[in-house]
Design a protein around this motif. Sequence first.
Motif, mmCIF file in Angstrom:
data_model
loop_
_atom_site.group_PDB
_atom_site.id
_atom_site.type_symbol
_atom_site.label_atom_id
_atom_site.label_comp_id
_atom_site.label_asym_id
_atom_site.label_seq_id
_atom_site.Cartn_x
_atom_site.Cartn_y
_atom_site.Cartn_z
ATOM 1 N N ILE A 339 25.518 30.917 72.935
ATOM 2 C CA ILE A 339 25.045 29.781 73.375
ATOM 3 C C ILE A 339 23.847 29.306 72.624
ATOM 4 C CG2 ILE A 339 24.577 28.190 75.246
ATOM 5 C CD1 ILE A 339 26.773 29.779 76.943
ATOM 6 N N GLU A 340 22.694 30.060 72.878
ATOM 7 C CA GLU A 340 21.391 30.029 72.426
ATOM 8 C C GLU A 340 21.322 29.769 70.797
ATOM 9 O OE1 GLU A 340 17.910 32.264 74.171
ATOM 10 O OE2 GLU A 340 19.688 33.795 73.776
ATOM 11 N N TYR A 342 23.679 29.005 68.686
ATOM 12 C CA TYR A 342 24.720 27.816 68.091
ATOM 13 C C TYR A 342 24.236 26.481 68.780
ATOM 14 C CZ TYR A 342 28.860 25.153 67.097
ATOM 15 O OH TYR A 342 30.010 24.121 66.850
ATOM 16 N N TYR A 343 23.870 26.178 69.801
ATOM 17 C CA TYR A 343 23.319 24.950 70.289
ATOM 18 C C TYR A 343 21.813 24.631 69.789
ATOM 19 C CZ TYR A 343 27.615 24.202 72.564
ATOM 20 O OH TYR A 343 29.089 24.135 72.664
ATOM 21 N N ALA A 347 18.250 23.737 74.669
ATOM 22 C CA ALA A 347 18.832 25.025 75.343
ATOM 23 C C ALA A 347 18.318 26.193 74.810
ATOM 24 C CB ALA A 347 20.471 24.709 75.114
ATOM 25 N N ASP A 348 18.122 26.572 73.645
ATOM 26 C CA ASP A 348 17.634 27.697 73.106
ATOM 27 C C ASP A 348 16.310 27.875 73.792
ATOM 28 O OD1 ASP A 348 17.244 29.910 71.486
ATOM 29 O OD2 ASP A 348 16.691 28.565 69.979
ATOM 30 N N LYS A 408 25.436 29.845 61.291
ATOM 31 C CA LYS A 408 25.903 28.540 61.828
ATOM 32 C C LYS A 408 26.016 27.379 60.731
ATOM 33 C CE LYS A 408 21.813 26.679 64.140
ATOM 34 N NZ LYS A 408 21.579 26.205 65.469
ATOM 35 N N ARG A 417 33.979 22.668 61.113
ATOM 36 C CA ARG A 417 33.528 21.312 62.116
ATOM 37 C C ARG A 417 34.113 20.229 61.510
ATOM 38 N NH1 ARG A 417 28.387 22.421 61.720
ATOM 39 N NH2 ARG A 417 28.483 23.714 63.573
ATOM 40 N N ASP A 423 33.985 23.547 69.353
ATOM 41 C CA ASP A 423 32.611 24.366 69.263
ATOM 42 C C ASP A 423 33.063 25.842 69.799
ATOM 43 O OD1 ASP A 423 31.003 22.254 68.641
ATOM 44 O OD2 ASP A 423 30.057 21.974 70.698
#
Length: 525
Positions: A339-340, A342-343, A347-348, A408, A417, A423
Motif C-alpha cells: 500500500i505504501e 503503490y499509492y 498515505a506513504d 510501479k 493500467r 489497483d
Amino acid sequence: MAEKKNPLEHIDKSRFAFVNQGERISDKKFEDKPIGYFKDALIRFRKSHASVVAFIIIVLIILYSLLAPLLITNHSSTFMDNLYAKKPGRVESLREYGILDGGVNRDFSDKSLIRAVAMGMGAEDWDGQGVTLEEGLNSEYQPMLEISDPIVYIGANKKETVAYKGRIDAYLEVGFIYKSIPQPEYDKIVAWEEETGLHVLYPLIEDNEYNMDVNDANYWYKSKKGTPVVTNEQGMLETVTYGEGMTLEDNYKRDENGNVVYKEYTGGGTLETAQLKVRVLYYNYFQYLNGSVPDYIMGTDSQGYDLALRIAGGIKLSLTVAVFVFIINFSIGAVYGAIEGYYGGTADILMERFAEILSGVPFIVVATLFQIHLANRLGPVPCLLFAYVVTGWIGTAYRVRTQFYRFKNQEYVMAARTLGARDRRIIWKHIFPNSLGTIITSAALSIPSTIMTESMLSFLGIVKLGTAEVTSLGTLLSDASSIWTNYPHLMLYPAIFISLLMISFNLFGNGLRDAFNPSLRGVEE
C-alpha cells in the motif's frame, strides 16, 4: 599511415562454402529452451553446494525433532526421574563396546572407592550370605568401569595418602535407596522378582554405631567414623583398605533366628494401608516401574528428563515460533509495504512515520512487558508471538515498499493500467510477483534471527518455557549455565543444535538470495 590488417586473414577459407539464398546445408536446429523463474532459481540454488548442504542439515534436524519421540519408546518426553538427573548418555546394548556406557571419570580416595565397589558387592549379596570382592567386581551392577593402580601422595605432614583414578557408571552409582511402599506394592515386587529373576528388595541396614549414615542405603557394611571395619578372629575391629582379597562385614538387620530382614512396618491400620520400609536396588526398581533399563542416548537434563527428547521438543518449539513469526510478519509487511509503495504520497508519509515510531520501541522491552502482564492469562508462547509481531513486520514492509517504488512505473504496469486493470490486480498480479524473490530471501533470513532471539530470551529467563510439556533450547542452556563444568553434556548438545540451526539457515538464506537474484537469470544448457 600504417596499413590496416584484415583481422580475418588468418582464417582458412577452404573450410567455408558459399550458400545460395534459401539453400540449407544442414537440418540441425539450434534451440534455446525457455526456463521459468522458479526453475531457474532452483538450478542456481543447486550450484551453491554450501546452501544445499545447509538445506539437508535443516531437513535432518526437522526430521530429528519429529521422529525422536517416535523412536524413543521406552519413555515419553514428560517422563522424569530425579535420581537420574544430570547423567551422561547411556545405551545398554553399547556398553560392552565402551560406547555410551554412562561413565564419568573421577578421582577416588580409598574410602570412596570402597563405597563404590561395595555397591556391586551388595547387589550380589541379596540374601545376606556374604560376598567377595571378586564377585562384586564381576557383578553386572558394579558401577566401577575402570580402576587405576593406587597413586601415593605425600602431604605437607609427610603422611602418605592413597588415591585412585577411575571411571564410574553414573546410573549404577545411585545404588540402593530406601522406599516406603504399601503392602500390596511389596507383594507385586516379590511376584515380579520371581517372574524375572531380578532382585529388587535387599536386606535392611541396622541403625547402630556401625552405620555411617542412616539415610544412605549404600552403607550396608560396618564402618567406624567413616572407615570400613571388620571383626577379626580375636573379636577386635580391623580397618579395611581397598585391595585384592578385601572383605566387608555386613551390618544387616536380622531377626531372632539370624535371618536378614527385608521389610519393616512403619504405619497403617489394614493390610491395604500398611506402609513398609524397604531397601531396593534402584537400577532394578527402575526396570520394575518402567519395564526397561535406563537408556538415554544423550543423557538426562538437570531435572531428570531425557535430554534427547527435550532437545527435540526445543527444536520443534523454536522452529514453530520462527515459522509462525515469519508467516505473520510476511503477511502484514507485504500488505503494508504494498500500500505504501503503490499509492505513495500522503498515505506513504503517514504510514512510514507510524512504522518509524514502532521501530523505535525496543523488542526486549515489549517481550518483557508481555510476559509480565499477559503470560499468566495467555501463556508464554502466544505472548512471545505477539511481541515479535508488534515490530517484526517493519523490515518486510520496508523492502516491499522499496520494490514497489522500483516496479510501479514500469511499462508492463502502465500497460495493465491502460487496459483497465484495477489497483488490486496490478499490485498482486503484476508488481508483487516480480519483487517476491527479494522479499522471500530477506524474510527467510529472519528465521535464524527469531530462533536466536527466542533462545536469548529463554536463556535470560524473560520467557519461561521450562515445563514438563515444553521447553526451549535457550532454557536448556540456562539450566546448564551454572553446572556445565561438571556436566558438560548439558551445555554441549543444545549448543550444537542451536549452532547448526543458525549456520544452516544463514547459508540457506544466502543461497536463496543468489538464486532469486533476477540479474543472474540464464537458460538451461
